[in-house]
Design an enzyme around this catalytic site. Structure first.
Site, PDB file in Angstrom:
ATOM      1  N   ASP A  14       0.804  -1.391  -0.141  1.00 49.49           N
ATOM      2  CA  ASP A  14       0.009   0.002  -0.018  1.00 49.49           C
ATOM      3  C   ASP A  14       0.860   1.348  -0.039  1.00 49.49           C
ATOM      4  O   ASP A  14       1.966   1.287   0.602  1.00 49.49           O
ATOM      5  CB  ASP A  14      -0.849   0.006   1.073  1.00 49.49           C
ATOM      6  N   HIS A  54       2.289   2.998  -9.096  1.00 46.72           N
ATOM      7  CA  HIS A  54       2.015   1.582  -9.131  1.00 46.72           C
ATOM      8  C   HIS A  54       3.327   1.039  -9.920  1.00 46.72           C
ATOM      9  O   HIS A  54       3.812  -0.143  -9.673  1.00 46.72           O
ATOM     10  CB  HIS A  54       0.748   1.390  -9.894  1.00 46.72           C
ATOM     11  N   LEU A  76      10.743 -20.967  -3.407  1.00 47.07           N
ATOM     12  CA  LEU A  76       9.783 -19.940  -2.834  1.00 47.07           C
ATOM     13  C   LEU A  76       8.422 -19.867  -3.790  1.00 47.07           C
ATOM     14  O   LEU A  76       8.440 -19.828  -5.038  1.00 47.07           O
ATOM     15  CB  LEU A  76      10.346 -18.526  -3.250  1.00 47.07           C
TER      16      LEU A  76
HETATM   17  C1  IPE Z   1      -5.513  -2.703   0.097  1.00 47.29           C
HETATM   18  O1  IPE Z   1      -5.220  -1.304  -0.114  1.00 47.29           O
HETATM   19  C2  IPE Z   1      -5.541  -3.412  -1.195  1.00 47.29           C
HETATM   20  C3  IPE Z   1      -4.080  -3.516  -1.873  1.00 47.29           C
HETATM   21  C4  IPE Z   1      -2.872  -3.031  -1.280  1.00 47.29           C
HETATM   22  C5  IPE Z   1      -3.936  -4.126  -3.153  1.00 47.29           C
HETATM   23  P1  IPE Z   1      -6.227  -0.392  -0.396  1.00 47.29           P
HETATM   24  O2  IPE Z   1      -5.479   1.090  -0.628  1.00 47.29           O
HETATM   25  O3  IPE Z   1      -7.300  -0.702  -1.387  1.00 47.29           O
HETATM   26  O4  IPE Z   1      -7.123  -0.316   1.133  1.00 47.29           O
HETATM   27  P2  IPE Z   1      -8.066   0.985   1.810  1.00 47.29           P
HETATM   28  O5  IPE Z   1      -8.825   1.504   0.823  1.00 47.29           O
HETATM   29  O6  IPE Z   1      -7.065   1.883   2.175  1.00 47.29           O
HETATM   30  O7  IPE Z   1      -8.540   0.094   3.079  1.00 47.29           O
HETATM   31  C1  IPE Z   2      -1.690   0.025  -3.255  1.00 47.94           C
HETATM   32  O1  IPE Z   2      -1.626   1.466  -3.474  1.00 47.94           O
HETATM   33  C2  IPE Z   2      -2.009  -0.371  -4.626  1.00 47.94           C
HETATM   34  C3  IPE Z   2      -3.228  -0.857  -4.851  1.00 47.94           C
HETATM   35  C4  IPE Z   2      -4.406  -0.845  -4.033  1.00 47.94           C
HETATM   36  C5  IPE Z   2      -3.861  -1.306  -6.239  1.00 47.94           C
HETATM   37  P1  IPE Z   2      -2.629   2.563  -3.418  1.00 47.94           P
HETATM   38  O2  IPE Z   2      -2.956   2.849  -4.583  1.00 47.94           O
HETATM   39  O3  IPE Z   2      -3.682   2.069  -2.471  1.00 47.94           O
HETATM   40  O4  IPE Z   2      -1.776   3.892  -2.959  1.00 47.94           O
HETATM   41  P2  IPE Z   2      -2.401   4.804  -1.627  1.00 47.94           P
HETATM   42  O5  IPE Z   2      -2.912   4.030  -0.522  1.00 47.94           O
HETATM   43  O6  IPE Z   2      -3.372   5.620  -2.448  1.00 47.94           O
HETATM   44  O7  IPE Z   2      -1.495   5.872  -1.373  1.00 47.94           O
HETATM   45 MG    MG Z   3      -4.267   2.372  -0.502  1.00 47.28          MG
END
Ligand code: IPE
Ligand code: IPE
Ligand code: MG
Length: 246
Positions: free
Chosen positions: A27, A44, A137
């Site tokens: 995240d 990403h 792994l």
């Molecule tokens: C969780 O992150 C999903 C992934 C990392 C793929 P999100 O960014 O979607 O989660 P919330 O919305 O902050 O809970």
């Molecule tokens: C995690 O990073 C990746 C996915 C959920 C696909 P985010 O896109 O949620 O990044 P933030 O949380 O908005 O910074």
């Molecule tokens: Mg996120």
């Protein structure tokens, strides 16, 4: 076990203390990009490179299973363009099978594939087949994954078995349910790491995380390094896991 080193980022704990299975909620990609004045997709992109570095590092130090959360069942709520970019990146990553074949990493994809494009589904099958001989792994890439969806899917499979095989519902046990999880046959994650400062599960491995140790870190995923992983691992080895006992 020996005393904690002063610098817990420099090296991992000895192999015999390592978790068998690590889960990572990758995240913070969007915030990382925003802080640099870039579009979210650059986060990403950088995040997917970090994923490969960390997978390689896990293999090197002797972790057996790594599950990474790449796209949740709730992430469809995002703007269509962002979803499209993530799907394209996944496609690109899976098509570029050289990477994980060279690293001898077994790749498995967990989640509900039925909502994904035919091309992506095909690439997933191909990647799994191409890497199935590797045993050190296993990386589970969670795509359109949700813990609730996984449990609902398992419940449906069991209900179907009760009807079709005239099974007695009262006889169903944990093993029956686990057989229908995407992670069937794998150990539960010992350690779940969430970078980015958020302290929640966001629908990740709801069943499997019943006794996982959680480590929340402020670093954003695109900045995550093997040194951060070492810190999380030392934190993990310092925990007292009791599983309800004393
Ligand atoms: C969780 O992150 C999903 C992934 C990392 C793929 P999100 O960014 O979607 O989660 P919330 O919305 O902050 O809970
Ligand atoms: C995690 O990073 C990746 C996915 C959920 C696909 P985010 O896109 O949620 O990044 P933030 O949380 O908005 O910074
Ligand atoms: Mg996120």
């Amino acid at each position: 076990m020996e005393a904690m080193p002063k610098d817990r980022s420099a090296a991992p704990p000895p192999a015999e203390y390592l978790p068998q299975h690590i889960g990572i909620i990758m995240d913070g990609n969007g915030r990382w990009a925003k802080a640099r004045g870039l579009a979210r997709e650059y986060g990403h992109r950088r995040g997917s490179e970090v994923f490969m570095d960390i997978a390689r590092y896990c293999k090197r130090i002797g972790v057996r299973y790594l599950t990474v959360y790449a796209f949740s069942t709730e992430n469809w709520k995002r703007p269509a363009h962002e979803v499209a970019v993530i799907m394209q990146m996944l496609q690109h990553y899976l098509d570029d099978s050289e990477q994980y074949i060279k690293e001898e990493i077994r790749l498995r994809i967990i989640g509900d594939r039925t909502r994904l494009s035919a091309g992506l589904q095909k690439a997933m099958e191909k990647a799994e087949k191409a890497s199935e001989q590797f045993t050190e792994l296993t990386v589970n890439l969670a795509v359109n994954y949700g813990g609730r969806e996984e449990l609902l899917h398992a419940a449906r499979c069991m209900a179907q078995e009760c009807v079709e095989e005239a099974k007695d519902a009262a006889q169903l046990d944990f093993d029956d349910l686990e057989r229908h999880l995407y992670t069937a046959g794998q150990p539960d994650p010992d350690l779940i790491i969430r970078p980015s400062g958020e302290k929640r599960l966001s629908n990740f491995m709801m069943w499997q995380s019943a006794y996982s140790e959680f480590v929340f870190m402020d670093v954003l995923w695109p900045d995550f390094t093997p040194q951060h992983l070492n810190e999380a691992l030392w934190e993990y080895v310092g925990r007292d896991r009791r599983f309800g006992g004393i």
